[in-house]
Design a protein around this motif. Structure first.
Motif, short mmCIF file in Angstrom:
data_model
loop_
_atom_site.label_atom_id
_atom_site.label_comp_id
_atom_site.label_asym_id
_atom_site.label_seq_id
_atom_site.Cartn_x
_atom_site.Cartn_y
_atom_site.Cartn_z
N TYR A 1 0.85 -1.18 0.00
CA TYR A 1 0.00 0.00 0.00
C TYR A 1 0.89 1.24 0.00
CZ TYR A 1 -3.55 -3.40 1.28
OH TYR A 1 -4.39 -4.49 1.29
N ALA A 2 0.65 2.12 -0.94
CA ALA A 2 1.53 3.28 -1.10
C ALA A 2 0.75 4.55 -1.42
CB ALA A 2 2.56 3.02 -2.19
N TYR A 3 1.32 5.66 -1.03
CA TYR A 3 0.80 6.97 -1.42
C TYR A 3 1.55 7.41 -2.67
CZ TYR A 3 -1.20 7.24 3.30
OH TYR A 3 -1.91 7.00 4.45
N ILE A 4 0.82 7.94 -3.62
CA ILE A 4 1.44 8.40 -4.86
C ILE A 4 1.07 9.86 -5.06
CG2 ILE A 4 1.64 8.08 -7.35
CD1 ILE A 4 0.82 5.20 -6.98
N GLU A 5 2.09 10.71 -5.21
CA GLU A 5 1.88 12.15 -5.37
C GLU A 5 2.62 12.62 -6.62
OE1 GLU A 5 2.97 16.33 -3.04
OE2 GLU A 5 3.42 14.38 -2.13
N GLU A 6 1.93 13.36 -7.45
CA GLU A 6 2.57 13.87 -8.67
C GLU A 6 3.59 14.95 -8.31
OE1 GLU A 6 1.39 15.63 -13.10
OE2 GLU A 6 -0.14 15.42 -11.53
#
Length: 375
Positions: free
Chosen positions: A366-371
């Motif tokens: 589970y990961a957070y992805i931010e542009e």
């Protein structure tokens, strides 16, 4: 010795469990006929060569092979239940190939009867085959009805071989369909597993992540790396190569041996003699942790070992299933992701889960992805 070309070590009957229920050539992965396999490899070698694969920087095998995406990312779901089908069948195929050959058919029959998920998956295999065949037919129509485009995907290359010398080398339309279907089963999971491993280990090692990000950002700023990433540019980044090698070393896509039969006359391996007919193999998940080769910290994700140490010896020790295509796609995709996004584990203390049925698949990442924003 075991996996070298023309050494007499042929695939065991383990691979029969993975063969489709069809007559003739069953595909490059499950076929055990070394002569037939060699002949087919010579025919389509240019299709699967690195120089051919390098022409593409696509993020899914569907686009690489068929010139179009399947739509998993766009739809946000498992289109056609393909992933669920393969996941349900992997345990049956793996165990079916491992039990004595005289029990294989009985095992499959009992598994289909007892397990509803496997029973449903067996039926769904036909849908995967139908989807593969439909994609091949559509690509064929696109190339024959004056709709030729600039895409030189793998199917187009196969159709070119079929048109130019298919009759001479006995490479038929049916062979193209078999290659297509085989590539889906043998290629999609291994590619995803390899890229998952690289990104997961980078997220768990912030210093390595920062070092790779800096290398990629500097290359972009110096116009040495374009977006989308070109393979010819990516392979010039030493730390990127090291990270991908290290991720594939720590978690090989195939977590079992690739069994071979000892040829007539027997063979001596590492000082031990094995009689003809014995089954032998090497497990990458074991040998790739050899401290004599990779150092006392072989259990640690440390990309620097590929820069500071004997990289040639380490590379020779790697047992990588389909390493060429997976490494290639990874070297395009990984730097693109690192450049465009900032990714981090939702819970850095929580480790992934793995399930090894030939393909050593990961879950619970589970990961957070931010542009990332650039001025």
């Amino acid at each position: 010795i075991i996996y070298a070309s023309n050494n007499g070590f042929s695939k065991t009957d383990y691979y029969d469990a993975w063969a489709p229920p069809a007559k003739g050539y069953v595909g490059h992965f499950p076929t055990r006929d070394e002569k037939q396999h060699s002949e087919r490899r010579r025919i389509v070698n240019s299709v699967y060569s690195m120089s051919s694969v390098l022409e593409y920087a696509f993020d899914v095998l569907g686009e690489l092979f068929y010139g179009k995406k399947f739509g998993f990312m766009h739809e946000g779901k498992d289109i056609g239940g393909y992933m669920k089908t393969i996941d349900s069948l992997l345990p049956a195929f793996t165990v079916g190939g491992t039990v004595p050959s005289y029990l294989t058919k009985l095992y499959f029959l009992s598994t289909v009867i007892v397990s509803p998920s496997v029973r449903g998956a067996v039926g769904a295999v036909g849908h995967i085959g139908d989807a593969s065949e439909a994609a091949v037919q559509k690509r064929r129509r696109d190339l024959t009805e004056e709709k030729k485009d600039g895409r030189h995907d793998l199917l187009r290359k196969m159709f070119d071989i079929n048109a130019e010398r298919g009759e001479k080398v006995n490479f038929t339309y049916e062979d193209i369909q078999v290659e297509s279907h085989s590539s889906l089963f043998a290629g999609a999971d291994t590619t995803a597993i390899a890229i998952n491993s690289v990104l997961y280990h980078l997220m768990r090692n912030p210093l390595a992540y920062q070092k790779l990000t800096a290398e990629i950002d500097t290359a972009v700023q110096d116009s040495a790396l374009s977006i989308p990433v070109a393979y010819a540019e990516a392979i010039k980044l030493p730390y990127l190569r090291a990270c991908i090698n290290e991720g594939m070393r720590l978690h090989p896509s195939v977590g079992l041996t690739m069994p071979r039969t000892v040829p007539p006359g027997g063979a001596t391996i590492s000082g031990y003699h094995f009689a003809a007919g014995y089954r032998v193999g090497i497990n990458g998940a074991v040998i790739q942790y050899d401290q004599d080769v990779f150092g006392a910290d072989a259990h640690v994700f440390r990309p620097e070992r590929w820069i500071e140490g004997d990289s040639a010896r380490m590379q020779r020790t790697m047992i990588a299933f389909g390493a060429g295509s997976r490494t290639c796609i990874g070297k395009n995709l990984v730097p693109h992701i690192i450049r465009q996004f900032r990714i981090r584990l939702a819970d850095p203390t929580r480790e992934w889960k793995t399930r090894n049925y030939w393909f050593n698949k990961q879950s619970d990442i589970y990961a957070y992805i931010e542009e990332r924003r650039f001025s």
